[in-house]
Design an enzyme around this catalytic site. Structure first.
Site, PDB file in Angstrom:
ATOM      1  N   THR A  53       1.236  -1.239   0.118  1.00 15.48           N
ATOM      2  CA  THR A  53       0.011   0.107   0.360  1.00 15.48           C
ATOM      3  C   THR A  53       0.866   0.980  -0.059  1.00 15.48           C
ATOM      4  O   THR A  53       2.023   1.259   0.043  1.00 15.48           O
ATOM      5  CB  THR A  53      -1.087   0.063   1.312  1.00 15.48           C
ATOM      6  OG1 THR A  53      -1.929   1.447   1.077  1.00 15.48           O
ATOM      7  CG2 THR A  53       0.398  -0.233   2.630  1.00 15.48           C
ATOM      8  N   GLY A  95       0.234   5.988  -7.156  1.00 11.00           N
ATOM      9  CA  GLY A  95      -0.526   5.470  -7.719  1.00 11.00           C
ATOM     10  C   GLY A  95       0.141   5.194  -9.321  1.00 11.00           C
ATOM     11  O   GLY A  95      -0.872   3.873  -9.612  1.00 11.00           O
ATOM     12  N   CYS A  97       3.382   2.986  -8.676  1.00 10.22           N
ATOM     13  CA  CYS A  97       3.418   1.581  -8.304  1.00 10.22           C
ATOM     14  C   CYS A  97       2.697   0.494  -8.133  1.00 10.22           C
ATOM     15  O   CYS A  97       1.293   0.758  -7.722  1.00 10.22           O
ATOM     16  CB  CYS A  97       3.678   1.859  -6.860  1.00 10.22           C
ATOM     17  SG  CYS A  97       3.555   0.835  -5.367  1.00 10.22           S
ATOM     18  N   THR A 145      -0.756   0.097  -5.134  1.00  3.63           N
ATOM     19  CA  THR A 145      -0.752   1.513  -4.749  1.00  3.63           C
ATOM     20  C   THR A 145      -1.874   1.473  -6.352  1.00  3.63           C
ATOM     21  O   THR A 145      -1.536   1.561  -7.031  1.00  3.63           O
ATOM     22  CB  THR A 145      -0.525   2.258  -4.613  1.00  3.63           C
ATOM     23  OG1 THR A 145       0.934   1.501  -3.785  1.00  3.63           O
ATOM     24  CG2 THR A 145      -1.383   3.642  -4.154  1.00  3.63           C
TER      25      THR A 145
END
Length: 177
Positions: free
Chosen positions: A7, A162, A165, A168
């Site tokens: 995350t 986001g 990754c 994410t």
């Protein structure tokens, strides 16, 4: 500290506002199992924000322990975090928990790990998790070079993380103090 592939959590303080954001993706192996998990919370009567990266069950267990410490030490975040880190490092059960946390109140912002780390950053910007390096880099650049609000910085940093990754997503939850 090992890299947690789970995350991204980002937290920024500016102009008296502390804003934390976390994405909603839960990944199991190579599959996305959930896109809307909530990995950030307000604790201690809404006066403290906390986020975790790592195992969801472990992160929630650690949040619960931190809340117990906050109640014991009447909301003193630094004291509660140090006591949690000591327990986390020495307790047989807690030592196995795989998560990293960030926590903040109106005055202090901390990274808390199972290695016994309780770190207050030099600048009021922290990020953890698999996209943490990307989010932190983006947030620091925006913090140092723009007049954006804490919320705007966190939103943009999470958007960038986001995009880079794979662990994410762009389903962002935000809390503000």
């Amino acid at each position: 500290m090992s890299r947690t592939k789970s995350t991204t959590i980002c937290i920024v303080r500016r102009d008296g506002k502390t804003v934390i954001a976390g994405d909603g993706q839960v990944t199991l192996g190579n599959s996305v199992m959930k896109a809307s998990a909530r990995k950030i919370r307000k604790l201690y009567e809404g006066k403290i924000v906390v986020g975790f990266a790592g195992s969801a069950a472990d992160g929630l267990a650690l949040m619960e322990r931190l809340e117990e410490k906050l109640n014991k030490y009447r909301g003193n975040l630094l004291r509660a975090a140090v006591e949690l880190a000591k327990d986390w490092r020495t307790d047989k059960f807690l030592r196995r928990l795989e998560a990293v946390m960030v926590a903040a109140d109106k005055e202090i912002m901390l990274l808390i790990s199972g290695n016994g780390d309780v770190i207050e950053p030099d600048e009021p910007v922290l990020a953890i998790g698999s996209g943490g390096d990307y989010a932190r880099s983006a947030a620091l650049a925006l913090y140092r070079n723009t007049d954006l609000s804490a919320r705007q910085i966190v939103e943009e940093a999470m958007k960038i993380a986001g995009e880079i990754c794979i662990y994410t997503n762009s389903n962002i939850t935000i809390e503000e103090l």
